[in-house]
Design a protein around this motif. Structure first.
Motif, PDB file in Angstrom:
ATOM      1  N   LEU A 164       0.798  -1.219   0.000  1.00  0.00           N
ATOM      2  CA  LEU A 164       0.000   0.000   0.000  1.00  0.00           C
ATOM      3  C   LEU A 164       0.837   1.278   0.000  1.00  0.00           C
ATOM      4  O   LEU A 164       0.320   2.348  -0.301  1.00  0.00           O
ATOM      5  CB  LEU A 164      -0.925   0.032   1.231  1.00  0.00           C
ATOM      6  N   TYR A 165       2.117   1.167   0.334  1.00  0.00           N
ATOM      7  CA  TYR A 165       2.933   2.371   0.497  1.00  0.00           C
ATOM      8  C   TYR A 165       3.015   3.175  -0.800  1.00  0.00           C
ATOM      9  O   TYR A 165       2.814   4.391  -0.817  1.00  0.00           O
ATOM     10  CB  TYR A 165       4.335   2.003   0.982  1.00  0.00           C
ATOM     11  N   GLY A 166       3.309   2.494  -1.912  1.00  0.00           N
ATOM     12  CA  GLY A 166       3.415   3.177  -3.198  1.00  0.00           C
ATOM     13  C   GLY A 166       2.107   3.840  -3.603  1.00  0.00           C
ATOM     14  O   GLY A 166       2.100   4.960  -4.112  1.00  0.00           O
ATOM     15  N   GLU A 167       0.994   3.124  -3.374  1.00  0.00           N
ATOM     16  CA  GLU A 167      -0.314   3.680  -3.732  1.00  0.00           C
ATOM     17  C   GLU A 167      -0.621   4.939  -2.927  1.00  0.00           C
ATOM     18  O   GLU A 167      -1.100   5.940  -3.466  1.00  0.00           O
ATOM     19  CB  GLU A 167      -1.410   2.634  -3.488  1.00  0.00           C
ATOM     20  N   LEU A 168      -0.349   4.884  -1.628  1.00  0.00           N
ATOM     21  CA  LEU A 168      -0.615   6.049  -0.781  1.00  0.00           C
ATOM     22  C   LEU A 168       0.281   7.223  -1.155  1.00  0.00           C
ATOM     23  O   LEU A 168      -0.142   8.378  -1.135  1.00  0.00           O
ATOM     24  CB  LEU A 168      -0.406   5.689   0.689  1.00  0.00           C
ATOM     25  N   ASN A 170       1.395   7.861  -4.152  1.00  0.00           N
ATOM     26  CA  ASN A 170       0.839   8.425  -5.389  1.00  0.00           C
ATOM     27  C   ASN A 170      -0.394   9.286  -5.106  1.00  0.00           C
ATOM     28  O   ASN A 170      -0.586  10.337  -5.723  1.00  0.00           O
ATOM     29  CB  ASN A 170       0.474   7.304  -6.365  1.00  0.00           C
ATOM     30  N   VAL A 171      -1.229   8.829  -4.172  1.00  0.00           N
ATOM     31  CA  VAL A 171      -2.413   9.610  -3.801  1.00  0.00           C
ATOM     32  C   VAL A 171      -1.985  10.964  -3.251  1.00  0.00           C
ATOM     33  O   VAL A 171      -2.546  12.013  -3.595  1.00  0.00           O
ATOM     34  CB  VAL A 171      -3.266   8.853  -2.761  1.00  0.00           C
TER      35      VAL A 171
END
Length: 284
Positions: A164-168, A170-171
């Protein structure tokens, strides 16, 4: 609701005590002093108004105090955090009354306001809270100075493990900051400005009190990160930093002290401390 719970007079008395202690401790400090960064209930600009209010309300019975004045005093108690401010004002009895008032508040919300406040549900994501609050759902204790960094490190490891780190990240990078950064807090705006300067990899990095909106612990952390990042991959820029706290000067090779626009001291952190001059007085 506060009146029904027997908290109206209690929180008023608590607010009066907060105002008295805060004014006694901080009234003589300059507005940009680092202590004001720790206060959640009163800013430096509000101190004169509360001084005047205390003089007017002193020895006046609760019934004779206007609604506006009561609200101004009670609002201080709303922002009080015992582990941070340590005035010793929260007893077990008062905490139990506050919890009971919380339940009474939700039970008596009118139908049109039922969805106005999002309550904690351990099985649901709380849209009104931050991602950090949704993962932790708690506050980091003030009695452990290194706790925020340790908790953040554990949190990042868990997010990375779950993918989830990369997704967060990017958000966050895609967040709409509004025109001129209006949707950012003062601290976020300052950190963003510093990041922009670092991205340019300049040969000269000149920063004038760039993190004044942050508390001292966070300023120290960001400064260390900036110095490390600026010198990454063998890069060696000249860094000039006007500090908000003299103690931060310890991280630099050379310290220059001005007084009324005049250069009065110039040397290393160690040599200036040994001279018993203005710098040593500022640090102490």
């Amino acid at each position: 609701m506060l009146k029904q719970a027997g908290l109206d007079r209690t929180l008023y008395g608590m607010g009066m005590e907060i105002a008295e202690q805060a004014i006694e401790l901080f009234a003589d400090l300059p507005p940009d002093h680092q202590f004001f960064q720790q206060l959640a209930f009163m800013s430096a600009e509000e101190i004169p108004a509360y001084e005047t209010l205390l003089q007017r309300l002193k020895n006046r019975p609760y019934e004779a105090v206007s609604e506006n004045d009561r609200a101004m005093i009670v609002s201080l108690s709303f922002a009080y955090i015992e582990p941070r401010h340590r005035f010793g004002l929260l007893s077990d009895e008062l905490m139990s009354k506050i919890v009971a008032a919380r339940n009474r508040f939700y039970e008596n919300l009118p139908p049109e306001l039922q969805n106005a406040i999002e309550r904690y549900d351990p099985a649901k994501y709380i849209a009104a809270a931050t991602v950090m609050d949704n993962v932790l759902f708690g506050r980091v204790g003030n009695n452990h100075p290194d706790a925020p960094d340790r908790i953040r490190s554990i949190l990042y490891d868990i997010l990375d493990e779950l993918g989830l780190y990369g997704e967060l990240l990017n958000v966050g990078l895609d967040f709409n900051v509004g025109a001129g950064g209006r949707r950012l807090t003062g601290g976020q705006r300052q950190k963003l400005d510093v990041a922009r300067a670092l991205l340019k990899r300049p040969d000269f990095l000149i920063l004038n009190r760039p993190l004044s909106a942050l508390d001292q612990r966070m300023q120290d952390k960001v400064l260390r990160n900036v110095l490390q990042e600026a010198r990454r991959d063998g890069h060696s820029p000249a860094i000039v930093w006007v500090v908000t706290n003299p103690a931060m000067a310890e991280m630099f090779d050379r310290v220059i002290v001005f007084d009324s626009g005049q250069l009065v001291e110039d040397g290393t952190h160690e040599t200036l401390l040994a001279e018993n001059g203005i710098f040593k007085e500022l640090v102490s």
